[in-house]
Design a protein around this motif. Structure first.
Motif, mmCIF file in Angstrom:
data_model
loop_
_atom_site.group_PDB
_atom_site.id
_atom_site.type_symbol
_atom_site.label_atom_id
_atom_site.label_comp_id
_atom_site.label_asym_id
_atom_site.label_seq_id
_atom_site.Cartn_x
_atom_site.Cartn_y
_atom_site.Cartn_z
ATOM 1 N N PHE A 266 -60.557 15.119 -82.498
ATOM 2 C CA PHE A 266 -59.510 14.309 -81.867
ATOM 3 C C PHE A 266 -59.078 13.117 -82.715
ATOM 4 C CE2 PHE A 266 -58.346 10.646 -79.237
ATOM 5 C CZ PHE A 266 -57.281 11.159 -78.515
ATOM 6 N N LEU A 267 -60.031 12.362 -83.254
ATOM 7 C CA LEU A 267 -59.717 11.078 -83.878
ATOM 8 C C LEU A 267 -58.831 11.231 -85.105
ATOM 9 C CD1 LEU A 267 -60.169 8.051 -83.738
ATOM 10 C CD2 LEU A 267 -62.235 8.344 -85.127
ATOM 11 N N LEU A 268 -59.202 12.130 -86.018
ATOM 12 C CA LEU A 268 -58.383 12.333 -87.213
ATOM 13 C C LEU A 268 -57.014 12.910 -86.860
ATOM 14 C CD1 LEU A 268 -60.976 13.773 -89.771
ATOM 15 C CD2 LEU A 268 -60.109 11.445 -89.601
ATOM 16 N N ALA A 269 -57.000 13.836 -85.903
ATOM 17 C CA ALA A 269 -55.720 14.430 -85.493
ATOM 18 C C ALA A 269 -54.786 13.381 -84.891
ATOM 19 C CB ALA A 269 -55.967 15.550 -84.489
ATOM 20 N N LEU A 270 -55.342 12.442 -84.151
ATOM 21 C CA LEU A 270 -54.530 11.375 -83.553
ATOM 22 C C LEU A 270 -53.977 10.444 -84.618
ATOM 23 C CD1 LEU A 270 -53.549 9.825 -81.005
ATOM 24 C CD2 LEU A 270 -55.731 8.594 -81.074
ATOM 25 N N THR A 271 -54.759 10.189 -85.652
ATOM 26 C CA THR A 271 -54.372 9.201 -86.670
ATOM 27 C C THR A 271 -53.494 9.791 -87.761
ATOM 28 O OG1 THR A 271 -56.485 8.082 -86.279
ATOM 29 C CG2 THR A 271 -55.269 7.461 -88.254
ATOM 30 N N LEU A 272 -53.822 10.996 -88.211
ATOM 31 C CA LEU A 272 -53.141 11.576 -89.361
ATOM 32 C C LEU A 272 -51.926 12.416 -88.990
ATOM 33 C CD1 LEU A 272 -56.286 12.675 -91.432
ATOM 34 C CD2 LEU A 272 -55.035 10.513 -91.519
ATOM 35 N N LEU B 205 -79.011 14.960 -99.241
ATOM 36 C CA LEU B 205 -77.665 14.386 -99.184
ATOM 37 C C LEU B 205 -76.766 15.179 -98.244
ATOM 38 C CD1 LEU B 205 -77.039 13.516 -102.953
ATOM 39 C CD2 LEU B 205 -77.459 11.921 -101.070
ATOM 40 N N LEU B 206 -76.919 16.509 -98.254
ATOM 41 C CA LEU B 206 -76.121 17.333 -97.340
ATOM 42 C C LEU B 206 -76.434 16.999 -95.883
ATOM 43 C CD1 LEU B 206 -76.220 20.851 -99.060
ATOM 44 C CD2 LEU B 206 -74.234 19.377 -98.764
ATOM 45 N N VAL B 207 -77.728 16.854 -95.596
ATOM 46 C CA VAL B 207 -78.118 16.508 -94.230
ATOM 47 C C VAL B 207 -77.602 15.120 -93.866
ATOM 48 C CG1 VAL B 207 -80.067 16.065 -92.698
ATOM 49 C CG2 VAL B 207 -80.147 17.987 -94.286
ATOM 50 N N GLY B 208 -77.709 14.179 -94.806
ATOM 51 C CA GLY B 208 -77.247 12.825 -94.523
ATOM 52 C C GLY B 208 -75.751 12.747 -94.309
ATOM 53 N N VAL B 209 -74.985 13.445 -95.160
ATOM 54 C CA VAL B 209 -73.526 13.430 -95.032
ATOM 55 C C VAL B 209 -73.092 14.069 -93.721
ATOM 56 C CG1 VAL B 209 -71.387 14.385 -95.998
ATOM 57 C CG2 VAL B 209 -73.090 13.350 -97.506
ATOM 58 N N SER B 210 -73.795 15.114 -93.288
ATOM 59 C CA SER B 210 -73.410 15.793 -92.045
ATOM 60 C C SER B 210 -73.579 14.905 -90.819
ATOM 61 C CB SER B 210 -74.244 17.075 -91.868
ATOM 62 O OG SER B 210 -75.611 16.753 -91.665
ATOM 63 N N MET B 211 -74.353 13.834 -90.939
ATOM 64 C CA MET B 211 -74.587 12.938 -89.800
ATOM 65 C C MET B 211 -73.647 11.743 -89.791
ATOM 66 S SD MET B 211 -78.742 12.959 -89.330
ATOM 67 C CE MET B 211 -79.075 12.313 -90.973
ATOM 68 N N PHE B 212 -72.753 11.642 -90.777
ATOM 69 C CA PHE B 212 -71.806 10.528 -90.820
ATOM 70 C C PHE B 212 -70.836 10.632 -89.629
ATOM 71 C CE2 PHE B 212 -71.513 8.648 -95.338
ATOM 72 C CZ PHE B 212 -72.893 8.487 -95.347
ATOM 73 N N PRO B 213 -70.671 9.581 -88.834
ATOM 74 C CA PRO B 213 -69.654 9.626 -87.770
ATOM 75 C C PRO B 213 -68.257 9.604 -88.362
ATOM 76 C CG PRO B 213 -70.666 7.443 -87.893
ATOM 77 C CD PRO B 213 -71.446 8.333 -88.828
ATOM 78 N N THR B 214 -67.356 10.315 -87.719
ATOM 79 C CA THR B 214 -65.990 10.440 -88.243
ATOM 80 C C THR B 214 -65.295 9.094 -88.351
ATOM 81 O OG1 THR B 214 -65.863 12.625 -87.206
ATOM 82 C CG2 THR B 214 -63.806 11.649 -87.922
ATOM 83 N N VAL B 215 -65.599 8.181 -87.433
ATOM 84 C CA VAL B 215 -64.891 6.899 -87.414
ATOM 85 C C VAL B 215 -65.147 6.100 -88.689
ATOM 86 C CG1 VAL B 215 -66.783 5.673 -86.246
ATOM 87 C CG2 VAL B 215 -64.420 4.879 -85.964
ATOM 88 N N LEU C 129 -57.924 19.758 -94.868
ATOM 89 C CA LEU C 129 -58.876 19.293 -95.878
ATOM 90 C C LEU C 129 -60.013 18.452 -95.287
ATOM 91 C CD1 LEU C 129 -56.465 18.449 -98.865
ATOM 92 C CD2 LEU C 129 -57.900 20.468 -98.556
ATOM 93 N N PRO C 130 -59.722 17.428 -94.482
ATOM 94 C CA PRO C 130 -60.833 16.650 -93.900
ATOM 95 C C PRO C 130 -61.703 17.471 -92.948
ATOM 96 C CG PRO C 130 -58.787 15.417 -93.758
ATOM 97 C CD PRO C 130 -58.427 16.792 -94.161
ATOM 98 N N HIS C 131 -61.104 18.326 -92.132
ATOM 99 C CA HIS C 131 -61.891 19.140 -91.212
ATOM 100 C C HIS C 131 -62.826 20.074 -91.975
ATOM 101 C CE1 HIS C 131 -59.090 18.760 -87.439
ATOM 102 N NE2 HIS C 131 -59.582 17.612 -87.851
ATOM 103 N N ALA C 132 -62.319 20.690 -93.035
ATOM 104 C CA ALA C 132 -63.170 21.560 -93.843
ATOM 105 C C ALA C 132 -64.287 20.762 -94.501
ATOM 106 C CB ALA C 132 -62.333 22.274 -94.898
ATOM 107 N N ALA C 133 -63.946 19.597 -95.042
ATOM 108 C CA ALA C 133 -64.954 18.771 -95.717
ATOM 109 C C ALA C 133 -66.053 18.325 -94.757
ATOM 110 C CB ALA C 133 -64.278 17.550 -96.346
ATOM 111 N N LEU C 134 -65.692 18.026 -93.520
ATOM 112 C CA LEU C 134 -66.690 17.583 -92.542
ATOM 113 C C LEU C 134 -67.632 18.718 -92.129
ATOM 114 C CD1 LEU C 134 -64.470 15.303 -90.260
ATOM 115 C CD2 LEU C 134 -66.254 14.563 -91.849
ATOM 116 N N SER C 135 -67.173 19.964 -92.214
ATOM 117 C CA SER C 135 -67.994 21.101 -91.799
ATOM 118 C C SER C 135 -68.766 21.731 -92.957
ATOM 119 C CB SER C 135 -67.116 22.174 -91.139
ATOM 120 O OG SER C 135 -66.508 21.688 -89.962
ATOM 121 N N ILE C 136 -68.374 21.425 -94.187
ATOM 122 C CA ILE C 136 -69.010 22.063 -95.347
ATOM 123 C C ILE C 136 -70.512 21.782 -95.436
ATOM 124 C CG2 ILE C 136 -69.151 21.878 -97.875
ATOM 125 C CD1 ILE C 136 -66.090 21.984 -97.920
ATOM 126 N N PRO C 137 -71.007 20.558 -95.222
ATOM 127 C CA PRO C 137 -72.464 20.341 -95.351
ATOM 128 C C PRO C 137 -73.294 21.234 -94.444
ATOM 129 C CG PRO C 137 -71.319 18.240 -95.330
ATOM 130 C CD PRO C 137 -70.291 19.277 -94.999
#
Length: 274
Positions: free
Chosen positions: A208-214, A107-117, A141-149
């Motif tokens: 870039f994408l999250l920073a532009l949106t949030l 699951l960790l490997v799978g989650v790490s491959m999720f595209p941000t979009v 919070l989102p940046h940390a969560a995306l790097s945790i896996p």
């Protein structure tokens, strides 16, 4: 190995090096050129009219300093949170008897491959519902969560190499299990901690994408978003943007250089102790 095979290896290595370094070198040289020289034909590779005006304009004409500070706060906060949570998760996976560990790793490997979009809409709705838009927490919070896996997977391999006897000795001396983690396991896994920190920091700094949106407010923009808005409706000031890109690359280069030295030092110390 024959000379022909070595020649092919050297040629392949040269292609990789040129492909990796040429864009960075070209951006650096472009940042010292005036606009007129950049559009000249034939192309001038080395700046003939060397100028620092692009850097002056980037630092004074646009709030690059503010963007820089925003990126630094977000990346540092996301890195600290990511390493803290990843260390706890990695220790649990490396030391505790948890059922279905193989499934958790998958699951960790799978989650790490999720595209941000694919995560953009639910993250946006959550941030909006919590009233966190245009705040540093909205990105940390989102940046940390995306790097945790990925950070967890890196730390697990290092924690598994630490002898359990060292933790047992620390607990005999009065440490709790968490105390043994932070006082024994984490210091001895310094190369892994620095590697996870590099990955988390660079991912957050470049996002870039999250920073532009949030963070749509101009005062809260990070460097990648701020540089994007340097272009005009009908103009694309390449020298100015190149200077801003160099400014954005400096912290990443410094962090990688410092962390690489510590990673090598940690590996050497670990080899001597072992």
């Amino acid at each position: 190995m024959r000379w022909g095979s070595r020649l092919w290896l050297w040629a392949a290595a040269a292609v990789v090096v040129v492909n990796g370094f040429f864009p960075t070198v070209w951006i650096l040289l472009t940042s010292f050129k005036p606009e007129a020289e950049l559009t000249r034909i034939p192309i001038t590779w080395w700046p003939e009219n060397f100028t620092l005006q692009n850097y002056v304009q980037a630092l004074t004409g646009a709030p690059i300093g503010r963007y820089f500070l925003n990126s630094l706060i977000v990346a540092t906060g996301a890195t600290a949170l990511c390493v803290f949570v990843s260390a706890l998760a990695a220790y649990a996976l490396a030391r505790l008897r948890i059922p279905h560990k193989t499934l958790i790793f998958s699951l960790l490997v799978g989650v790490s491959m999720f595209p941000t979009v694919t995560l953009l809409l639910p993250l946006f709705e959550m941030v909006l519902a919590l009233g966190l838009r245009n705040t540093y927490i909205a990105l940390i919070l989102p940046h940390a969560a995306l790097s945790i896996p990925v950070a967890t997977l890196v730390l697990v391999s290092f924690f598994q190499g630490i002898p359990k006897d060292l933790e047992a000795a620390a607990m005999v001396d009065g440490c709790t299990r968490l105390g043994a983690l932070w006082r024994v396991v984490v210091p001895l896994s310094a190369p892994g901690v620095f590697t996870a920190s590099i990955l988390a920091f660079v991912n957050s700094w470049d996002e870039f994408l999250l920073a532009l949106t949030l963070m749509p407010s101009q005062a809260m923009r990070t460097l990648p978003v701020g540089i994007q808005f340097l272009q005009g409706e009908y103009t694309f000031p390449w020298p100015l943007i190149s200077a801003a890109l160099v400014i954005a690359l400096v912290p990443v280069a410094l962090v990688i250089a410092v962390f690489q030295e510590r990673v090598v030092g940690g590996l050497t110390q670990g080899g001597v102790k072992g």
